[in-house]
Write an enzyme that holds these catalytic residues in place. Sequence first.
Site, PDB file in Angstrom:
ATOM      1  CE1 TYR A 212      -3.213  -2.777   0.022  1.00 19.42           C
ATOM      2  CE2 TYR A 212      -3.793  -2.253   2.277  1.00 19.42           C
ATOM      3  CZ  TYR A 212      -3.982  -3.006   1.133  1.00 19.42           C
ATOM      4  OH  TYR A 212      -4.955  -3.976   1.104  1.00 19.42           O
TER       5      TYR A 212
ATOM      6  CE  LYS B  22       1.493 -17.609  -3.112  1.00 16.30           C
ATOM      7  NZ  LYS B  22       0.729 -18.846  -3.042  1.00 16.30           N
TER       8      LYS B  22
ATOM      9  CG  ASP C  13      -1.862 -20.113  -1.263  1.00 15.97           C
ATOM     10  OD1 ASP C  13      -1.091 -19.982  -0.305  1.00 15.97           O
ATOM     11  OD2 ASP C  13      -1.536 -20.735  -2.299  1.00 15.97           O
TER      12      ASP C  13
ATOM     13  CG  ASP D 121      -7.234  -4.615   3.787  1.00 20.87           C
ATOM     14  OD1 ASP D 121      -8.234  -4.620   4.523  1.00 20.87           O
ATOM     15  OD2 ASP D 121      -7.083  -3.808   2.844  1.00 20.87           O
TER      16      ASP D 121
ATOM     17  CG  ASP E  94     -12.570  -7.115   6.153  1.00 17.96           C
ATOM     18  OD1 ASP E  94     -12.138  -6.566   7.196  1.00 17.96           O
ATOM     19  OD2 ASP E  94     -13.164  -6.491   5.255  1.00 17.96           O
TER      20      ASP E  94
END
Length: 358
Positions: free
Chosen positions: A141, A191, A223, A247, A251
């Site tokens: 970001y 990852k 994943d 992020d 959620d």
Amino acid sequence: MKATIAVLAGDGIGREVVPEAVKLLKAVGERFGHVFEFVSGDVGGQAIDKIGVPLPQETLTLAKQAAAVLLGAVGGPKWEGLEYSLRPERGLLGLREQLGLFANLRPAKLYPMLAEASTLKRDVIEGLDLLVVRELTGGIYFGKPRGIEKIPGGERGINTEVYTTQEIRRIAKIAFDAARKRRRRVTSVDKANVLESSELWRRVVNEVHRDFPDVELSHMYVDNCAMQLVRNPKQFDVLVTTNLFGDILSDEAAMLTGSIGMLPSASLGAHAGLYEPIHGSAPDIAGKNLANPIATIASAALMLSYTFHLEKEAEAVESAILRTLDQGYRTKDIHSPGTRLVGTSEMGDAVLKHFAQG
Ligand code: NAD
């Protein structure tokens, strides 16, 4: 103990739920002999209306001088037409930036009596109690280069995932510290099979782990983690991960428990910690005494634990929430047949009553 708490209720239901949490904190102070001083400030849309900017200097000073900040929510349709830099949300982003809040902690805990509110089967989620620790100020970001540039035959969009040793080290430390207050297990999510930034992430997390031999550490690819959160979420205690992965996963984890009105958060950094519900200002129910104040009251419990290290006090608030739900008190968002429908202030009073009885 003596401490100043900045209270920024903000907009919409923020103005209804924050007073309920303040009531609880006052009761904690009285029962356990602490002096909490509450100072209120303007933020978001109501600061725009009053002062012309979403984060007045006065509010920033107040937040920086306080030991902790309790925030409600910002935003609403009234301010949606404003230029981006003047929107209420800028108030919150500015606050996070100025307070150097690099770690976002989101617990997802299932209250057994609310199991039916989840989309998952009861046996998958019953007893669920995990914490997502998300890095908040680094990663893709903020990484450079970024942008959209012209190339022959079209355009190219670029973002860059960047993490430094220092950034990884400080978030890993927060995760291991948090695990020590819980079941002492950390899963670091990355990852590393594809990304060099993840390779470094994994290496530094392993290094920090040497200072926390009493905490168990494992690594998981993102994943797989997204899949495991739905398949068997109870395997997790503390998850620590990057800004982007966090992020998404926070959620996902949050919604395992059903209602947005129940979920607290803490953001930690160099200055005061910021504590807020994960929900927004809910303009559709604002001013109607319908909002669930539990997310904000639970955020106050996080403040007691993470900023003030008052574990007994935090547990007393948690237990009051549990007993209130157990006695059947429900705001509209979590109401089901056979339970007792109450408004925002009645729910706050009920938690206060059970706290006093505890
Ligand atoms: P929202 O979280 O405000 O509301 C989503 C839905 O959940 C609504 O139906 C609302 O009624 C319900 N809800 C939310 N909190 C609840 C509670 N405590 N009790 C009962 N029901 C609750 O999200 P939104 O509608 O997308 O956004 C509304 C405004 O809030 C926007 O201006 C947005 O930018 C802002 N927002 C602010 C924050 C923040 O301050 N941290 C976070 C998200 C959204």
